[in-house]
Scaffold this motif. Sequence first.
Motif, PDB file in Angstrom:
ATOM      1  N   PRO A 127     -10.643  20.777   8.078  1.00 16.84           N
ATOM      2  CA  PRO A 127     -11.013  21.909   8.945  1.00 16.84           C
ATOM      3  C   PRO A 127     -11.100  21.510  10.409  1.00 16.84           C
ATOM      4  CG  PRO A 127     -12.444  21.809   7.001  1.00 16.84           C
ATOM      5  CD  PRO A 127     -11.620  20.550   7.008  1.00 16.84           C
ATOM      6  N   LEU A 128     -10.752  22.473  11.277  1.00 23.47           N
ATOM      7  CA  LEU A 128     -10.833  22.351  12.730  1.00 23.47           C
ATOM      8  C   LEU A 128      -9.826  21.346  13.299  1.00 23.47           C
ATOM      9  CD1 LEU A 128     -14.712  22.444  13.246  1.00 23.47           C
ATOM     10  CD2 LEU A 128     -13.077  24.322  13.325  1.00 23.47           C
ATOM     11  N   ALA A 129      -9.951  20.061  12.951  1.00 22.10           N
ATOM     12  CA  ALA A 129      -9.110  19.045  13.590  1.00 22.10           C
ATOM     13  C   ALA A 129      -7.768  18.865  12.898  1.00 22.10           C
ATOM     14  CB  ALA A 129      -9.847  17.706  13.637  1.00 22.10           C
ATOM     15  N   GLY A 130      -7.715  19.050  11.585  1.00 21.35           N
ATOM     16  CA  GLY A 130      -6.499  18.749  10.847  1.00 21.35           C
ATOM     17  C   GLY A 130      -6.298  17.256  10.694  1.00 21.35           C
ATOM     18  N   VAL A 131      -5.242  16.873   9.996  1.00 21.94           N
ATOM     19  CA  VAL A 131      -4.911  15.470   9.769  1.00 21.94           C
ATOM     20  C   VAL A 131      -3.671  15.126  10.580  1.00 21.94           C
ATOM     21  CG1 VAL A 131      -4.145  13.779   8.065  1.00 21.94           C
ATOM     22  CG2 VAL A 131      -5.976  15.376   7.490  1.00 21.94           C
ATOM     23  N   GLN A 132      -3.794  14.130  11.458  1.00 20.81           N
ATOM     24  CA  GLN A 132      -2.696  13.673  12.295  1.00 20.81           C
ATOM     25  C   GLN A 132      -2.200  12.323  11.783  1.00 20.81           C
ATOM     26  OE1 GLN A 132      -1.425  15.220  15.004  1.00 20.81           O
ATOM     27  NE2 GLN A 132      -2.926  16.821  15.417  1.00 20.81           N
ATOM     28  N   LEU A 133      -0.920  12.240  11.456  1.00 19.22           N
ATOM     29  CA  LEU A 133      -0.322  11.003  10.971  1.00 19.22           C
ATOM     30  C   LEU A 133       0.831  10.612  11.884  1.00 19.22           C
ATOM     31  CD1 LEU A 133      -0.198  11.704   7.116  1.00 19.22           C
ATOM     32  CD2 LEU A 133      -1.906  10.406   8.369  1.00 19.22           C
ATOM     33  N   GLY A 134       0.907   9.323  12.186  1.00 17.85           N
ATOM     34  CA  GLY A 134       1.988   8.815  13.016  1.00 17.85           C
ATOM     35  C   GLY A 134       1.966   7.300  13.033  1.00 17.85           C
ATOM     36  N   LEU A 135       3.102   6.705  13.301  1.00 18.16           N
ATOM     37  CA  LEU A 135       3.210   5.244  13.289  1.00 18.16           C
ATOM     38  C   LEU A 135       3.883   4.758  14.567  1.00 18.16           C
ATOM     39  CD1 LEU A 135       4.243   4.007   9.717  1.00 18.16           C
ATOM     40  CD2 LEU A 135       2.142   3.505  10.958  1.00 18.16           C
ATOM     41  N   ASP A 136       3.273   3.757  15.168  1.00 18.36           N
ATOM     42  CA  ASP A 136       3.910   3.014  16.244  1.00 18.36           C
ATOM     43  C   ASP A 136       4.132   1.590  15.746  1.00 18.36           C
ATOM     44  OD1 ASP A 136       1.372   2.011  16.171  1.00 18.36           O
ATOM     45  OD2 ASP A 136       0.941   2.279  18.294  1.00 18.36           O
ATOM     46  N   PRO A 137       4.721   0.691  16.534  1.00 14.53           N
ATOM     47  CA  PRO A 137       4.971  -0.671  16.034  1.00 14.53           C
ATOM     48  C   PRO A 137       3.721  -1.402  15.559  1.00 14.53           C
ATOM     49  CG  PRO A 137       6.284  -0.263  17.985  1.00 14.53           C
ATOM     50  CD  PRO A 137       5.397   0.924  17.824  1.00 14.53           C
ATOM     51  N   LEU A 138       2.575  -1.208  16.220  1.00 17.24           N
ATOM     52  CA  LEU A 138       1.357  -1.895  15.795  1.00 17.24           C
ATOM     53  C   LEU A 138       0.888  -1.383  14.441  1.00 17.24           C
ATOM     54  CD1 LEU A 138      -0.849  -3.943  16.580  1.00 17.24           C
ATOM     55  CD2 LEU A 138      -2.129  -2.020  17.566  1.00 17.24           C
ATOM     56  N   GLY A 139       0.825  -0.071  14.267  1.00 18.63           N
ATOM     57  CA  GLY A 139       0.438   0.482  12.980  1.00 18.63           C
ATOM     58  C   GLY A 139       1.435   0.148  11.888  1.00 18.63           C
ATOM     59  N   GLY A 140       2.730   0.159  12.216  1.00 18.97           N
ATOM     60  CA  GLY A 140       3.739  -0.188  11.225  1.00 18.97           C
ATOM     61  C   GLY A 140       3.604  -1.618  10.744  1.00 18.97           C
ATOM     62  N   PHE A 141       3.256  -2.533  11.652  1.00 19.49           N
ATOM     63  CA  PHE A 141       3.073  -3.932  11.275  1.00 19.49           C
ATOM     64  C   PHE A 141       1.949  -4.075  10.259  1.00 19.49           C
ATOM     65  CE2 PHE A 141       0.944  -8.024  11.966  1.00 19.49           C
ATOM     66  CZ  PHE A 141       1.996  -8.906  11.788  1.00 19.49           C
ATOM     67  N   PHE A 142       0.808  -3.451  10.524  1.00 16.00           N
ATOM     68  CA  PHE A 142      -0.318  -3.572   9.602  1.00 16.00           C
ATOM     69  C   PHE A 142      -0.065  -2.810   8.303  1.00 16.00           C
ATOM     70  CE2 PHE A 142      -2.425  -5.090  13.377  1.00 16.00           C
ATOM     71  CZ  PHE A 142      -3.364  -5.977  12.897  1.00 16.00           C
ATOM     72  N   MET A 143       0.649  -1.708   8.364  1.00 11.69           N
ATOM     73  CA  MET A 143       0.959  -0.987   7.127  1.00 11.69           C
ATOM     74  C   MET A 143       1.900  -1.809   6.253  1.00 11.69           C
ATOM     75  SD  MET A 143       2.755   2.740   6.534  1.00 11.69           S
ATOM     76  CE  MET A 143       1.278   3.706   6.777  1.00 11.69           C
ATOM     77  N   ALA A 144       2.918  -2.419   6.837  1.00 14.65           N
ATOM     78  CA  ALA A 144       3.835  -3.245   6.053  1.00 14.65           C
ATOM     79  C   ALA A 144       3.119  -4.440   5.446  1.00 14.65           C
ATOM     80  CB  ALA A 144       4.995  -3.702   6.931  1.00 14.65           C
ATOM     81  N   LEU A 145       2.211  -5.044   6.200  1.00  7.52           N
ATOM     82  CA  LEU A 145       1.466  -6.195   5.690  1.00  7.52           C
ATOM     83  C   LEU A 145       0.564  -5.784   4.522  1.00  7.52           C
ATOM     84  CD1 LEU A 145       0.746  -9.177   6.003  1.00  7.52           C
ATOM     85  CD2 LEU A 145      -0.939  -8.531   7.729  1.00  7.52           C
ATOM     86  N   THR A 146      -0.110  -4.651   4.652  1.00  5.45           N
ATOM     87  CA  THR A 146      -0.952  -4.149   3.565  1.00  5.45           C
ATOM     88  C   THR A 146      -0.115  -3.824   2.334  1.00  5.45           C
ATOM     89  OG1 THR A 146      -2.494  -3.223   5.182  1.00  5.45           O
ATOM     90  CG2 THR A 146      -2.632  -2.379   2.938  1.00  5.45           C
ATOM     91  N   GLY A 147       1.025  -3.198   2.541  1.00  2.36           N
ATOM     92  CA  GLY A 147       1.885  -2.861   1.414  1.00  2.36           C
ATOM     93  C   GLY A 147       2.430  -4.073   0.699  1.00  2.36           C
ATOM     94  N   ALA A 148       2.758  -5.133   1.440  1.00  2.00           N
ATOM     95  CA  ALA A 148       3.272  -6.349   0.811  1.00  2.00           C
ATOM     96  C   ALA A 148       2.227  -6.976  -0.110  1.00  2.00           C
ATOM     97  CB  ALA A 148       3.710  -7.343   1.883  1.00  2.00           C
ATOM     98  N   VAL A 149       0.966  -6.999   0.333  1.00  2.00           N
ATOM     99  CA  VAL A 149      -0.100  -7.530  -0.523  1.00  2.00           C
ATOM    100  C   VAL A 149      -0.266  -6.662  -1.757  1.00  2.00           C
ATOM    101  CG1 VAL A 149      -2.568  -8.060  -0.641  1.00  2.00           C
ATOM    102  CG2 VAL A 149      -1.276  -8.596   1.428  1.00  2.00           C
TER     103      VAL A 149
END
Length: 643
Positions: free
Chosen positions: A44-66
Amino acid sequence: MRRNDSGSICAGVLTSLLGAGGVWVGALGMFGSVRAVRIGWLLPLAGVQLGLDPLGGFFMALTGAVAVVVGLYTIGYARREQLGPITLAVLPAFVAAMLLVPAAGSVTTFLLAWELMAVASLVLVLAHHTHPQVRSAALVYAVMTQLGFVAIFVGLMMLSAAGGADRFADLHRIPQGARTVVFLLTLAGFGSKAGLVPLHAWLPRAHPEAPSPVSALMSAAMINLGVYGICRVDLQLLGPGPRWWGLTLMAVGGVSALYGVVQASVATDLKRLLAYSTTENLGLITLALGAATLFAAAGVHGPATIAAAAAMLHLVAHAAFKSLGFLAAGSVLAETGLRDLDRLGGLARRMPVTTTLFGVAALGASGLPLGAGFVSEWLLVQSLIHTAREHSAVLALTTPLAVGAVALTTGLGVAAMVKAFGIGFLARPRSEQAAQAREAPGTMLAAMAVAAAACLMLAVAPALLAPALRSAISALPAARAVPFTDLGAVVRLPGLQGSIAPGAIAAGIGVATLTAALLARWRRSRRPASATLPLWACGADDLTERMQYTATSFAEPLQRVFDDVLRPDTDIEVTHTAESRYLADKITYRTRIGDAIEERCYAPVIRAVAAAAGLMRRAHTGSVHLYLAYGALGVLIVLVVAR
């Protein structure tokens, strides 16, 4: 197929698939373009905002690999440990929540994903909730993680209010006063999740009591997201920061590294040792980020880029060797039911593959050549010794201290891993469970082999990660002035004298080892048969486990050296014979090494809170008239203040 088998397969496969998806999407965020997504109806009100830049992509890939490795491991582990259906169901949800954290594009979405991750991890820690020590560890973890969340919540709300926006991309021109307060609050909150001293108390409690796949996810993936929060908020949105920000990060990181490795060097619980090693390595990463911030503020841009590269590379290395270490410890626990190094031993013959794989993890944690953490720690030291100290008194004072902290941490880390590997795996078995251990199932070994391959790749050919590292480093303001482009077969420092060739070092060590082995074999072949003699065993017919060091005795010299830091509780009890008090029948030596910071800092606070709760309890007598009087008094106070 039993129901638990099908559940473990489903949970493991789903966890691995989520991890693979995270690696793929994270790679798109680092090298491609990921379109921002807004889901208005979900929140409600704010909604969910999703997006990836190089920094977020790096940590997401590292988390996914584990997660890929842990999911494969869970298939075999759940059959041995009989994980419940709730644990198996929450495990993929935990991975999904962790993947959402670096994908969050707004303050509100970030806080929602962070809390989902915290709640899911707490449920997983409570997997074996029938044991009192598990409930105690979960209680400490719940309190610490919620206090950390409060600090993060207040800090990000202040950031959003000062910047006049909710989306991270719209937060600009934050006033200096607000920046300072937000930095301190978020450093405390994210530092708690990263296990930094003195907010680390939950980590050596929760990691050992959680199921081993959960321990691996928490130590190799969730902990990294604390560093992500520091990078995203403190170094990117608020950065570049002043010099004292860098000094603060360096001080917190250096103390965490030293305290964590000292505790690891004297720990006898294998998983507790690995947990304190996590505090050590996250301390080194924080020290590197602080050095990058300090150097950039001082105008020393080359070492700042090197320090940032060291931090990001060590994040990957730590994820690889720590996940492997916890998974190998889980295999030992599943086969023997033991975590106490004083009761283990002899596993090299009973579990040869697991022993070899744990050796790879121990080598990586030691920071030695052929180890996963060697290149990143070398980069950190190079960044510290190549600063232009003559232009800044602050650098001239801090960098030698930082070099000394890194060197001492590495030395004690070697001692801790020699103890864990040598006594836990190579010594003679000290219990029936260790003597009867069997090798882990194929799925568990396959998962550990994947993590071991990642460790070897980082040790020999870190250049394979060069594109990902350059993408992540470029997102940090402190490392933008001088790009780190020369990360190939020979790692060269940008703008400075110094290089290293990990592949050449590995080849040299391999050739030297092979030459020594061939010479030893040739010498044995030329020795006459009559010259073969039995091994001298100090007058004993055969060696026994009583003739070898235990983990406690191995660490006793270090315990003496750091006695003022560790504050061990030791006791010697002498039982005399019935005939004479001058003759000893039995001498019992007991020692307990707790967490000195927890006992000195947390215990007084807990006692104060308990005392305050006792006073509040007296005020609740059950009388309705008394409660109405409380309400009237509260309304009167509000009216007076409002007037």
